[in-house]
Design an enzyme around this catalytic site. Sequence first.
Site, PDB file in Angstrom:
ATOM      1  N   TYR A  55      20.269  68.232 -60.605  1.00  0.00           N
ATOM      2  CA  TYR A  55      21.084  67.093 -61.032  1.00  0.00           C
ATOM      3  C   TYR A  55      20.782  66.657 -62.462  1.00  0.00           C
ATOM      4  CZ  TYR A  55      23.173  66.265 -56.467  1.00  0.00           C
ATOM      5  OH  TYR A  55      23.909  66.382 -55.314  1.00  0.00           O
ATOM      6  N   LYS A  98      11.418  74.485 -50.194  1.00  0.00           N
ATOM      7  CA  LYS A  98      11.631  75.916 -49.964  1.00  0.00           C
ATOM      8  C   LYS A  98      10.529  76.619 -50.745  1.00  0.00           C
ATOM      9  CE  LYS A  98      14.113  79.414 -48.427  1.00  0.00           C
ATOM     10  NZ  LYS A  98      14.303  79.723 -46.983  1.00  0.00           N
TER      11      LYS A  98
END
Length: 349
Positions: free
Chosen positions: A137, A188
């Site tokens: 973002y 992750k």
Amino acid sequence: MATHRLAIIGGDGIGPEVVGQGLRVLDAVQDRHGFDTERTDYDLGGRRYLETGEVLSDDTVAALDDADAIYLGAIGTPDVPPGVLERGMLLKLRFTFDQYVNHRPVKLYPGVTSPIAGLTPQRCDFVVVRENTESVYAGAGGTLHRGTPAEVATQESLNTRHGVERIIRYAFDLADGRERRHLTMCHKTNVLINAGDLWWRTFHEVGEEYPDVTRDYVHVDAACLYFVTQPERFDVVVTENLFGDIITDLGAAVQGGMGLATSGNLNPAGDHPSMFEPVHGSAPDIAGTDAADPTAAVLALSLLLDSLGEVEAAADVEAAVASWLVERGDGRHATTAVGDRLVELVAAD
Ligand code: IPM
Ligand code: MN
């Protein structure tokens, strides 16, 4: 008597209608709890942009900055190209006001049917704490040779120790104040080895300062599975921006849909206003027909009151919504009728 200054951005479509009901509930609850609010309306959103070309001027940002909190309905109209309002307004506000926490409860209320067969409220009551200013973002990356067969596009995930540490601290503080005191980091780390390493080390370093909070970790793909099959695993979940965006919509589905999902974009330091909104969109197809469900907007008001320190008022608003969800049944209810009932419920003992 305390007076809180609120900036009200009704926005587009059903936004002003649902926020309007929230403000009626606010009138009722502030009378009961002896505080006052000074409200300023801001005409912003897709319609305003199409009329004037303004998305969010610096003057408007400066005016909003004077508020103690921002209450937002929904923005978006069909003819505004994607990205204009998202980047130009929502993300600009998050970044400028350093709203580095996106606080999204995932709570199945009694009386609400989850799409997950057999899911009970006891098994689904957690909060996702999403980092709200970094990762992809932040806007790092670029395009080369655009429109040619050699086109290259990069979209980089930016993670700073400062940014990661402060969101993790917020999540530990939140977990420490809850009954279960259990914090799950979601990432992750098996693939995103650079960002994952920073998150992992920061999580465990900060965690040493919170001996009463148990720590857990899930990969984001597994988190999607567990949100559906074992939501009771979670109490507070902390994650990075993009993963948080994705799993919170899944969370919204699990707890009964967008009609109940709320979001607080928080600046915990309080040096700029936080912003509260229902997660649903502007639903232009039903705007002006008194058909929109204001429940999520009223739940967003509860988060807003909590952030202003009006903890009892916040609890009353949430309790009114919880009662309403039990009594409302399966039928459809007019926007104003839901507002009427919620006002009655917060005014009652
Ligand atoms: C959200 C929304 C926003 C996001 C969009 C509208 C920019 O999906 O608040 O979750 O991606 O953060
Ligand atoms: Mn989203």
